[in-house]
Design an enzyme around this catalytic site. Structure first.
Site: not given
Ligand code: THU
Length: 138
Positions: A54, A85, A88
């Protein structure tokens, strides 16, 4: 939700650099101009330096001179749609109204739609900063 947005998130997920978590994520956002900006997660040997999908899409949007999100799609691995997360959620809320739809897609099938406000009720925002800044006369 436009199929184009999900397709864009699906395609960019292929570019994810996730050698540590092996968890590949793709994100796509649509703006008022109709443009779609995409991002994938990019991890780092210094773990906290990694960035989410994101965040990459938002950075691409700003680099193009756009600052408003109308629609979001996120796709990740597994059979359950993965919600953005916490960090984000805050990043999305900076550029999106609360009613903006966030479609979460599971790469193995299934999807859920929620809104930015549902993901982050009571978001911290510019309004709080403005209200808290006092300008002195001297
Ligand atoms: N991740 C994302 O790219 N977006 C999210 O909203 C959740 C987590 C990624 C971060 C990391 O590279 C991997 O997922 C594991 O946490």
């Amino acid at each position: 939700m436009s199929k184009n947005l999900i397709k864009a998130a699906t395609d960019v997920r292929e570019k994810a650099y996730a050698p540590y978590s092996k968890f590949h994520v793709g994100a796509a956002i649509r703006t008022p101009s109709g443009a779609i900006y995409v991002g994938c997660n990019v991890e780092n040997a210094a773990y906290p330096e990694g960035t989410c999908a994101e965040a990459g899409a938002i950075a691409a949007m700003c680099a193009a001179g756009e600052y408003e999100i109308l629609e979001v799609a996120v796709i990740a691995g597994g059979n359950r749609p993965v919600p953005p997360c916490g960090g984000c959620r805050q990043k999305l809320s900076e550029f999106a109204n609360g009613d903006v739809a966030v479609t979460m897609v599971a790469a193995e099938g299934g999807q859920d739609v929620t809104t930015v406000a549902s993901l982050l009720p009571g978001a911290f925002s510019l309004a709080y900063l403005e209200a808290g800044i006092t300008v002195s006369d001297s």
